[in-house]
Each structure stands twice: as structure tokens, then as C-alpha cells.
Design a protein around this motif. Sequence first.
Motif, PDB file in Angstrom:
ATOM      1  N   LYS A 123       0.829  -1.208   0.000  1.00  0.00           N
ATOM      2  CA  LYS A 123       0.000   0.000   0.000  1.00  0.00           C
ATOM      3  C   LYS A 123       0.861   1.254   0.000  1.00  0.00           C
ATOM      4  CE  LYS A 123      -4.268  -1.701   2.038  1.00  0.00           C
ATOM      5  NZ  LYS A 123      -5.222  -1.581   3.141  1.00  0.00           N
ATOM      6  N   SER A 124       1.910   1.247   0.808  1.00  0.00           N
ATOM      7  CA  SER A 124       2.777   2.435   0.842  1.00  0.00           C
ATOM      8  C   SER A 124       3.526   2.592  -0.473  1.00  0.00           C
ATOM      9  CB  SER A 124       3.748   2.366   2.016  1.00  0.00           C
ATOM     10  OG  SER A 124       4.672   1.314   1.853  1.00  0.00           O
ATOM     11  N   MET A 125       3.905   1.504  -1.104  1.00  0.00           N
ATOM     12  CA  MET A 125       4.560   1.579  -2.409  1.00  0.00           C
ATOM     13  C   MET A 125       3.591   2.099  -3.465  1.00  0.00           C
ATOM     14  SD  MET A 125       6.837  -1.911  -2.416  1.00  0.00           S
ATOM     15  CE  MET A 125       7.266  -1.778  -4.123  1.00  0.00           C
ATOM     16  N   ALA A 176       2.080   6.596  -6.960  1.00  0.00           N
ATOM     17  CA  ALA A 176       1.072   7.551  -7.434  1.00  0.00           C
ATOM     18  C   ALA A 176       1.569   8.987  -7.260  1.00  0.00           C
ATOM     19  CB  ALA A 176      -0.236   7.346  -6.678  1.00  0.00           C
ATOM     20  N   TRP A 177       2.199   9.268  -6.119  1.00  0.00           N
ATOM     21  CA  TRP A 177       2.731  10.616  -5.888  1.00  0.00           C
ATOM     22  C   TRP A 177       3.864  10.934  -6.860  1.00  0.00           C
ATOM     23  CZ3 TRP A 177       0.538  14.536  -3.825  1.00  0.00           C
ATOM     24  CH2 TRP A 177      -0.385  14.375  -2.812  1.00  0.00           C
ATOM     25  N   ASN A 178       4.694   9.942  -7.164  1.00  0.00           N
ATOM     26  CA  ASN A 178       5.783  10.159  -8.115  1.00  0.00           C
ATOM     27  C   ASN A 178       5.247  10.465  -9.507  1.00  0.00           C
ATOM     28  OD1 ASN A 178       7.830   9.836  -6.282  1.00  0.00           O
ATOM     29  ND2 ASN A 178       8.063   7.661  -6.669  1.00  0.00           N
ATOM     30  N   GLY A 206       5.724  14.015 -11.398  1.00  0.00           N
ATOM     31  CA  GLY A 206       6.331  14.045 -12.722  1.00  0.00           C
ATOM     32  C   GLY A 206       5.480  14.778 -13.740  1.00  0.00           C
ATOM     33  N   ILE A 207       4.189  14.552 -13.703  1.00  0.00           N
ATOM     34  CA  ILE A 207       3.285  15.241 -14.628  1.00  0.00           C
ATOM     35  C   ILE A 207       3.271  16.736 -14.339  1.00  0.00           C
ATOM     36  CG2 ILE A 207       0.852  15.505 -15.252  1.00  0.00           C
ATOM     37  CD1 ILE A 207       0.607  12.453 -14.891  1.00  0.00           C
ATOM     38  N   THR A 208       3.257  17.097 -13.062  1.00  0.00           N
ATOM     39  CA  THR A 208       3.265  18.514 -12.686  1.00  0.00           C
ATOM     40  C   THR A 208       4.545  19.196 -13.155  1.00  0.00           C
ATOM     41  OG1 THR A 208       1.924  17.988 -10.749  1.00  0.00           O
ATOM     42  CG2 THR A 208       3.070  20.105 -10.745  1.00  0.00           C
TER      43      THR A 208
END
Length: 50
Positions: A7-9, A14-16, A20-22
Motif C-alpha cells: 500500500k505504501s509503495m 502515485a505521488w511520483n 512528474g506530470i506537474t
Amino acid sequence: MSEKIYKSMKHAGAWNIATGITILIVGIAAGVITIVNGAKLLKSKSDIMF
């Protein structure tokens, strides 16, 4: 225990992707703004006198 790690991975991945998109969008916007400003400077080059 291993379910918590997965779950943490998942959240880290998802945050990475979101980060990256931002960064990609901000980079493209900065590049476009720089090109537009450079074109304006080149267009008004003949008006500048030293």
C-alpha cells in the motif's frame, strides 16, 4: 505486514507520477513563456538605441 508495504509503495508511486506530470507541465509552460518573450525582444530589437 507485506500488505502494508504494498500500500505504501502504491501511494509513493502515485505521488511520483503526479509530481512528474506537474513538473512536465510547468517545464513546458516555462519554455513557451521564454520563447514568447524572446520573440518579443527580437521583434523590438530595432527600436532599441544605445
